[in-house]
Design an enzyme around this catalytic site. Structure first.
Site, mmCIF file in Angstrom:
data_model
loop_
_atom_site.group_PDB
_atom_site.id
_atom_site.type_symbol
_atom_site.label_atom_id
_atom_site.label_comp_id
_atom_site.label_asym_id
_atom_site.label_seq_id
_atom_site.Cartn_x
_atom_site.Cartn_y
_atom_site.Cartn_z
ATOM 1 N N LYS A 30 0.772 -1.273 -0.095
ATOM 2 C CA LYS A 30 0.395 0.160 0.219
ATOM 3 C C LYS A 30 0.423 0.977 -0.313
ATOM 4 C CE LYS A 30 -1.535 1.310 3.966
ATOM 5 N NZ LYS A 30 -0.974 3.269 4.360
ATOM 6 N N ASN A 31 2.151 1.634 1.044
ATOM 7 C CA ASN A 31 2.265 2.626 1.489
ATOM 8 C C ASN A 31 3.382 2.568 -0.271
ATOM 9 O OD1 ASN A 31 1.565 2.949 3.534
ATOM 10 N ND2 ASN A 31 2.936 2.148 4.961
ATOM 11 N N CYS A 124 -4.418 13.040 12.664
ATOM 12 C CA CYS A 124 -5.485 11.444 12.365
ATOM 13 C C CYS A 124 -5.770 10.916 13.562
ATOM 14 C CB CYS A 124 -4.866 10.528 11.196
ATOM 15 S SG CYS A 124 -3.265 9.899 11.659
ATOM 16 N N ARG A 129 1.054 14.059 12.998
ATOM 17 C CA ARG A 129 1.402 14.394 12.260
ATOM 18 C C ARG A 129 1.811 15.787 10.687
ATOM 19 N NH1 ARG A 129 -0.787 8.522 9.812
ATOM 20 N NH2 ARG A 129 1.083 8.231 8.769
ATOM 21 N N LEU A 133 8.518 18.916 7.994
ATOM 22 C CA LEU A 133 9.694 18.597 7.400
ATOM 23 C C LEU A 133 9.687 18.896 5.534
ATOM 24 C CD1 LEU A 133 10.979 15.741 9.572
ATOM 25 C CD2 LEU A 133 11.978 18.042 9.702
ATOM 26 N N ASP A 316 4.140 0.369 11.925
ATOM 27 C CA ASP A 316 2.822 -0.146 11.557
ATOM 28 C C ASP A 316 2.724 -2.103 12.203
ATOM 29 O OD1 ASP A 316 2.253 2.001 10.382
ATOM 30 O OD2 ASP A 316 2.501 0.977 8.634
ATOM 31 N N VAL A 338 7.086 6.144 17.120
ATOM 32 C CA VAL A 338 7.342 7.115 16.317
ATOM 33 C C VAL A 338 6.265 7.460 16.705
ATOM 34 C CG1 VAL A 338 7.217 6.315 13.280
ATOM 35 C CG2 VAL A 338 8.378 4.854 14.700
ATOM 36 N N ARG A 408 -9.248 -0.151 4.541
ATOM 37 C CA ARG A 408 -7.795 1.655 3.193
ATOM 38 C C ARG A 408 -6.546 0.566 3.354
ATOM 39 N NH1 ARG A 408 -5.980 4.504 7.854
ATOM 40 N NH2 ARG A 408 -4.415 4.521 6.197
HETATM 41 C C1 UD1 Z 1 4.242 6.204 6.419
HETATM 42 C C2 UD1 Z 1 3.701 6.132 6.519
HETATM 43 C C3 UD1 Z 1 2.940 4.808 7.660
HETATM 44 C C4 UD1 Z 1 4.159 4.418 8.662
HETATM 45 C C5 UD1 Z 1 5.529 6.007 8.718
HETATM 46 C C6 UD1 Z 1 6.254 5.716 9.533
HETATM 47 C C7 UD1 Z 1 2.874 6.785 4.278
HETATM 48 C C8 UD1 Z 1 1.370 6.120 3.390
HETATM 49 N N1 UD1 Z 1 2.524 5.994 5.602
HETATM 50 O O1 UD1 Z 1 4.121 8.181 7.148
HETATM 51 O O2 UD1 Z 1 2.115 3.508 7.350
HETATM 52 O O3 UD1 Z 1 3.509 3.837 9.647
HETATM 53 O O4 UD1 Z 1 5.611 5.880 7.992
HETATM 54 O O5 UD1 Z 1 7.347 4.536 9.009
HETATM 55 O O6 UD1 Z 1 3.477 5.502 3.280
HETATM 56 N N2 UD1 Z 1 6.903 14.164 11.342
HETATM 57 C C9 UD1 Z 1 7.198 15.188 11.267
HETATM 58 N N3 UD1 Z 1 7.158 16.162 10.457
HETATM 59 C C10 UD1 Z 1 6.859 15.918 9.362
HETATM 60 C C11 UD1 Z 1 6.808 14.443 8.810
HETATM 61 C C12 UD1 Z 1 7.261 13.674 9.979
HETATM 62 O O7 UD1 Z 1 7.243 15.990 12.763
HETATM 63 O O8 UD1 Z 1 6.914 16.632 8.331
HETATM 64 C C13 UD1 Z 1 6.790 13.022 12.424
HETATM 65 C C14 UD1 Z 1 5.332 12.123 12.556
HETATM 66 O O9 UD1 Z 1 4.439 13.082 13.462
HETATM 67 C C15 UD1 Z 1 6.209 10.369 13.160
HETATM 68 C C16 UD1 Z 1 6.664 10.760 12.653
HETATM 69 O O10 UD1 Z 1 7.433 12.059 11.989
HETATM 70 O O11 UD1 Z 1 5.813 10.914 14.710
HETATM 71 C C17 UD1 Z 1 7.296 9.554 11.444
HETATM 72 O O12 UD1 Z 1 5.765 9.835 10.531
HETATM 73 P P1 UD1 Z 1 6.661 9.374 9.050
HETATM 74 O O13 UD1 Z 1 8.038 8.978 9.040
HETATM 75 O O14 UD1 Z 1 6.681 10.762 8.047
HETATM 76 O O15 UD1 Z 1 5.438 9.298 8.944
HETATM 77 P P2 UD1 Z 1 4.357 9.488 7.188
HETATM 78 O O16 UD1 Z 1 4.789 9.338 5.567
HETATM 79 O O17 UD1 Z 1 3.249 9.862 7.237
#
Ligand code: UD1
Length: 443
Positions: A30-31, A124, A129, A133, A316, A338, A408
């Site tokens: 999916k991701n 969410c 989230r 970054l 996950d 995380v 989903r």
């Molecule tokens: C992706 C995956 C999700 C998985 C996660 C971590 C997809 C669609 N989803 O989510 O299934 O659980 O990676 O492996 O690929 N963060 C910030 N600022 C940012 C971005 C992230 O603070 O700009 C924080 C988030 O709040 C979280 C952490 O970084 O606490 C990890 O998030 P991130 O790795 O970005 O996860 P996603 O890409 O949203």
């Protein structure tokens, strides 16, 4: 009394403690698929994605792309995408708010069009989230980014409207931010270096996909990714990697029901952390061929789990392993690092007889001899999988509600489990008779 909405509800009914047997086919990731679909916006020629899973999230991403003017056609697990004419640079709020990954179109849209407006995805169930970054990465590449009225407005100044390569250090190895910057950098002027980049397999898949279209990316899968921008990308035909989280979930299904099952296709390195934890808990995981795993069950014993960015243990898989550890002898400590709000399944597992105490982001799980079936409510995608797994192991009947979460991210979960011999079915709580027999669900 049940409300009208509740009457429409479909639940999963699981009669627990059936032994599973056989082989399960793992769907596309999916991701990865979501990131690749966003990445297809970078290319004005035909892109074909194979091994696409059938999921609500994929359908939503299809709608996002279609709303931007992209032509799409799905046949089975193949999606044909043509983003020659992107009619709109603005992603629609109704769709982005339903699927966080659709925010990831910001990088490719900015790279292709020099401007875009994408609604903030919002928080969410599992945490706030933020996207800071992503935004800082695009700013470092020369984009002017403003957040107004809940939308991110981004544009590139200058006559060529092209982003410029930059050296970007990520404070945290965010998967989404790494993907956004990597996609944007493929069409930027010059070289972009991402340091402290995410190393997840989905990052490698996205890089391979972009390279198959002519992008120049090195180092994906390490913490330093170097992207040399190119003028344009060309058409491709690409196969999505197997879903490592689905594979991990099925391994837990075998372990929690004391069943011998095999999985195909799987890339074992992608789930090395889950395999290591399973072996620590007791079951044997045998790599039979490069892409096939066999799980041999064994008595379950406690172990500690801490979620981390890849190659650490995946957040996950945390909920599914918690379900398993509720039935493992001894005390286990689970630490979620995380996401800040990813232990909401605890209350539901407790309803099934699990002994779990939570303090902050840490859960102490004391193994119990058995779980008992109960009506439970899924709180997010992976929590819903954890409840299904618990239901498979529990004595009696479990009813899992909140299936929109499950749909989903799991392609045909109950069909696949039924094929392995599980006693599981979807029950529509529409008729009066059924409502009465399931009245405990809402009591
Ligand atoms: C992706 C995956 C999700 C998985 C996660 C971590 C997809 C669609 N989803 O989510 O299934 O659980 O990676 O492996 O690929 N963060 C910030 N600022 C940012 C971005 C992230 O603070 O700009 C924080 C988030 O709040 C979280 C952490 O970084 O606490 C990890 O998030 P991130 O790795 O970005 O996860 P996603 O890409 O949203």
């Amino acid at each position: 009394m049940l409300s009208h909405l509740e009457k429409q509800q479909t639940v999963l009914e699981i009669q627990g403690q059936t032994i599973l047997k056989g082989e399960v086919i793992i769907s596309g990731a999916k991701n990865s698929a979501l990131a690749l679909m966003a990445g297809s916006l970078l290319c004005s020629e035909d892109c074909r994605l194979r091994n696409l899973p059938s999921l609500v999230d994929i359908n939503r991403m299809t709608q996002v792309l279609a709303a931007l003017g992209v032509k799409l056609q799905r046949t089975g697990d193949i999606l044909e995408i043509n983003a020659r004419n992107i009619g709109k640079s603005q992603a629609p709020y109704e769709l982005v708010s339903q699927l966080r990954a659709s925010f990831f179109v910001i990088g490719p849209l900015l790279a292709r069009l020099g401007m875009t407006r994408v609604p903030l995805p919002g928080g969410c169930a599992i945490g706030a989230r933020p996207v800071d970054l992503h935004v800082r990465g695009l700013q470092a590449m020369g984009a002017d980014v403003r957040i107004e009225h809940g939308e991110v407005h981004a544009c590139v100044k200058g006559s060529r409207s092209r982003l410029t390569g930059a050296k970007i250090y990520l404070d945290y190895p965010s998967v989404g931010a790494t993907e956004t910057i990597m996609m944007a950098a493929t069409l930027a002027d010059g070289e972009t270096i991402i340091e402290n980049a995410a190393q997840e397999p989905e990052i490698i898949d996205l890089a391979n996909f972009c390279c198959s279209m002519g992008a120049k990316i090195r180092g994906a899968g390490t913490n330093k990714i170097v992207i040399s921008g190119v003028e344009r990308l060309h058409s491709t035909d690409y196969h999505v990697i197997p879903d490592r989280i689905e594979a991990g979930t099925f391994l837990v299904a075998g372990a929690i029901t004391q069943s011998e099952i095999s999985l195909f296709p799987v890339i074992p390195e992608h789930i090395a952390s889950a395999i290591a934890k399973l072996r620590a808990i007791g079951p044997k995981v045998i790599i039979e061929e490069p892409n096939r795993l066999r799980l041999i069950p064994a008595p379950l014993r406690a172990t500690d789990v801490e979620t981390l960015p890849f190659p650490g243990f995946s957040t996950d898989m945390q909920a599914q392993f918690m379900a398993l550890l509720t039935l493992s002898e001894g005390n286990s400590v689970i630490t979620e690092t995380v996401f800040e709000n990813r232990l909401r399944h605890v209350a539901e597992l407790q309803r099934m007889g699990a002994d779990i105490r939570v303090k902050g982001n840490i859960a102490l799980v004391r193994g119990v001899p058995f779980l008992s079936g109960a009506p439970v409510m899924a709180t997010d995608l992976r929590a819903s999988a954890a409840l299904v797994l618990s239901g498979l192991a529990a004595q009696g009947k479990t009813l899992v509600q909140g299936l929109h979460h499950l749909d989903r991210g799991y392609d045909s979960l109950e069909e696949k489990l039924r094929k392995l011999g599980a006693n599981i079915r979807r029950v529509n709580l529409a008729s009066e008779e059924e409502l009465n027999s399931y009245s405990t669900v809402t009591s």
